[in-house]
Enzyme design. Structure first.
Site, PDB file in Angstrom:
ATOM      1  CB  CYS A 279      -0.852  -0.031   1.269  1.00 37.73           C
ATOM      2  SG  CYS A 279      -1.880   1.425   1.504  1.00 37.73           S
TER       3      CYS A 279
ATOM      4  CB  CYS B  54      -2.773   4.023  -5.582  1.00 32.79           C
ATOM      5  SG  CYS B  54      -4.128   3.268  -4.640  1.00 32.79           S
TER       6      CYS B  54
HETATM    7  N1  DGL Z   1      -3.917   0.797  -2.126  1.00 33.36           N
HETATM    8  C1  DGL Z   1      -3.430   1.850  -1.341  1.00 33.36           C
HETATM    9  C2  DGL Z   1      -2.263   2.556  -1.958  1.00 33.36           C
HETATM   10  O1  DGL Z   1      -1.473   1.910  -2.626  1.00 33.36           O
HETATM   11  C3  DGL Z   1      -4.404   2.743  -0.617  1.00 33.36           C
HETATM   12  C4  DGL Z   1      -5.645   3.156  -1.259  1.00 33.36           C
HETATM   13  C5  DGL Z   1      -6.543   3.765  -0.210  1.00 33.36           C
HETATM   14  O2  DGL Z   1      -6.840   3.074   0.752  1.00 33.36           O
HETATM   15  O3  DGL Z   1      -6.892   4.941  -0.358  1.00 33.36           O
HETATM   16  O4  DGL Z   1      -2.066   3.722  -1.752  1.00 33.36           O
END
Ligand code: DGL
Length: 282
Positions: free
Chosen positions: A81, A200
């Protein structure tokens, strides 16, 4: 206290954490490149998205998840993440890990992505599409300029994109409006961009729409295989960690939300049935 010999240490899976489903795009590539390892995925779907949350909240939530994965036996946790990597990784590594268990490791996804940028962009202008939290941290810009001082990095926040994915709307016509808006915005800010980083882990689910609205020939860079290659190299350099990881090719899933709900969407990412278990986080 003297360290126990490796044979006395119980083996555990690699923990893979994300706010929700996005980290499954990383897990998919990890399993492709490193199929022999065991994985334990944890999605904090009940509290996703993280992208607009404050530093303090993302840090607290991420630390809770890391502790949970440690408690379940993971010697190594990947923050799959970007938001958590941007806002919590350094604090966890420097402030928390020594007190919890200095022999365990937590790694993120930003550094492995940045390391490739200087080698894929011809114009030296890259764009990063990410959550508001990741953009506000400027982690991509800071890390890129450290490694490739001549590069120009434009970071574009994409509010709602993760929420669109979390609510299974990635393929809907409505999603086009939000994708086009942000792709247009970043290209207007720097028309020389030749590489767009999906900063993301949710965004690979929107890649067809991103490609549709990006100028022809723009390279769209996904992180999964970069993170997998980086982990492979890390484990070669760290046999003391490698020997603590179980290698039976298994994968288990935990979610802080309802498991049935998680399973139905998660299986779209994994292309195979998913049977998750509930794991409350707080
Ligand atoms: N998938 C996550 C990232 O790579 C976070 C997305 C979220 O929860 O806003 O930033």
């Amino acid at each position: 206290m003297a360290e126990a010999p490796a044979s006395a240490i119980s083996l555990g899976p690699i923990g893979v954490f994300d706010s929700g489903y996005g980290g499954l795009t990383i897990l998919r590539e990890l399993r492709k490149s490193l199929p022999q390892y065991s994985y334990l995925y944890l999605g904090d779907n009940a509290r996703a998205p993280y992208g607009s949350r404050s530093f303090e909240v993302v840090y607290r939530y991420t630390l809770e998840a890391v502790r949970e994965l440690f408690a379940r036996g993971c010697p190594l946790v990947i923050l799959a993440c970007n938001t958590a990597s941007a806002k919590a990784l350094r604090s966890i590594q420097q402030l928390d890990l020594p007190g919890i268990d200095a022999s365990r490791r937590v790694l993120g996804v930003i550094r492995p992505t940045v390391e490739i940028l200087g080698h894929v962009s011809s114009s030296g202008h890259v764009g990063v599409l990410a959550t508001p939290g990741t953009v506000a941290s400027h982690s991509y810009m800071i890390e890129t300029v450290k490694l490739f001082p001549g590069m120009t990095v434009t970071e574009q926040d994409c509010p709602l994109w993760a929420a669109i994915v979390e609510s299974s709307e990635a393929d809907s016509d409505g999603a086009d409006y939000f994708v086009k808006k942000r792709v247009d915005a970043i290209m207007a800010r720097d028309p020389q961009i030749d590489t767009l980083v999906l900063g993301c882990t949710h965004y690979p689910l929107l890649i067809d729409k991103i490609r549709k609205y990006a100028p022809e020939g723009t390279r769209i860079l996904e992180q999964g295989h970069l993170v997998a290659e980086s982990l492979k190299y890390y484990l070669q350099r760290h046999p003391e960690m490698d020997c603590r990881l179980s290698k039976n090719g298994s994968v288990s899933y935990l979610t802080s939300e309802n498991p049935e709900k998680f399973d139905s969407l998660a299986s779209l990412f994994t292309n195979e049935p998913v049977h998750s278990h509930h794991c409350p986080l707080d």
